[in-house]
Design an enzyme around this catalytic site. Structure first.
Site, PDB file in Angstrom:
ATOM      1  N   ALA A 151       0.891  -1.275  -0.203  1.00  0.00           N
ATOM      2  CA  ALA A 151       0.163  -0.014  -0.154  1.00  0.00           C
ATOM      3  C   ALA A 151       0.860   1.167  -0.054  1.00  0.00           C
ATOM      4  O   ALA A 151       2.001   1.143   0.533  1.00  0.00           O
ATOM      5  CB  ALA A 151      -0.990  -0.116   1.006  1.00  0.00           C
ATOM      6  N   ASP A 152       0.313   2.106  -0.407  1.00  0.00           N
ATOM      7  CA  ASP A 152       1.006   3.439  -0.414  1.00  0.00           C
ATOM      8  C   ASP A 152      -0.279   4.761  -0.079  1.00  0.00           C
ATOM      9  O   ASP A 152      -1.200   4.731  -0.729  1.00  0.00           O
ATOM     10  CB  ASP A 152       1.624   3.856  -1.815  1.00  0.00           C
ATOM     11  CG  ASP A 152       2.419   4.966  -1.632  1.00  0.00           C
ATOM     12  OD1 ASP A 152       3.291   5.380  -0.892  1.00  0.00           O
ATOM     13  OD2 ASP A 152       2.400   5.951  -2.651  1.00  0.00           O
ATOM     14  N   THR A 153       0.335   5.600   0.595  1.00  0.00           N
ATOM     15  CA  THR A 153      -0.607   6.825   0.967  1.00  0.00           C
ATOM     16  C   THR A 153      -0.123   7.992   0.695  1.00  0.00           C
ATOM     17  O   THR A 153       1.315   8.352   1.282  1.00  0.00           O
ATOM     18  CB  THR A 153      -0.949   6.621   2.706  1.00  0.00           C
ATOM     19  OG1 THR A 153      -1.735   5.503   2.768  1.00  0.00           O
ATOM     20  CG2 THR A 153      -1.937   7.940   2.700  1.00  0.00           C
TER      21      THR A 153
END
Length: 189
Positions: free
Chosen positions: A69-71
């Site tokens: 995941a990346d935010t």
């Protein structure tokens, strides 16, 4: 077996809320936006790269599934990644002050023969921050390692006027979207 390709203790905490057993893969994936790469595509790409790199680490494990995941915080098309230092963090908070920004989290789930992805987009309205507010945020240390220089689950929560979207997505792992992906892989009912 499910593996989380992330150094983030927040992501591990959120994934644990779904009641699944999983391993953690500690990766160091460069997070640099390409010169002509749109912010949304950048977030999606980094999530895919984390999941793919994680899969390479556990390729010998039968049935391995990896979640990456990346935010990122985005305002006016600019990606506010993790601040380099306290001065950079203070500048980010000054820019976000009194404005509404977007938080995008992309989640990728991969195995040896499958890949799927989901994206959560939230709108976060930050109250006008005084110099004292910004100084207190910097002194707390919560900015370190956080996209946009804040942790919504921390003290900064007191400066959020409005959130439209996914609270867990702003924290780093949108649970609704993640659960949907895990169901597609048969890892969650």
């Amino acid at each position: 077996m499910l593996h989380l390709a992330s150094r983030s203790p927040r992501r591990a905490e959120l994934l644990a809320r779904l009641g699944l057993d999983f391993g953690v893969i500690d990766l160091d994936i460069p997070e640099r936006q390409g010169a002509s790469e749109a912010a949304h595509e950048y977030v999606r790409r980094v999530a895919r790269e984390k999941a793919g790199a994680g899969l390479l680490e556990v390729v010998a494990v039968p049935g391995a599934v990896v979640l990456g995941a990346d935010t990122e915080v985005i305002l006016d098309g600019r990606v506010f990644g993790k601040p380099a230092d306290a001065v950079d963090a203070a500048g980010m908070l000054r820019t976000l002050s009194g404005r509404t920004h977007e938080v995008i989290t992309a989640v990728s789930l991969v195995s040896a023969g499958r890949e799927t992805q989901a994206v959560s987009t939230s709108q976060v309205q930050v109250a006008a921050l005084s110099d004292a507010d910004i100084a207190a945020c910097i002194a707390s240390g919560e900015w370190d390692g956080k996209a946009g220089a804040y942790a919504i689950q921390g003290r900064f929560q007191a400066h959020i006027e409005h959130l439209s979207g996914s609270y867990s997505g702003v924290m780093g792992l949108p649970l609704f979207e993640t659960a949907q992906l895990l169901k597609r892989f048969g890892l969650l009912q």
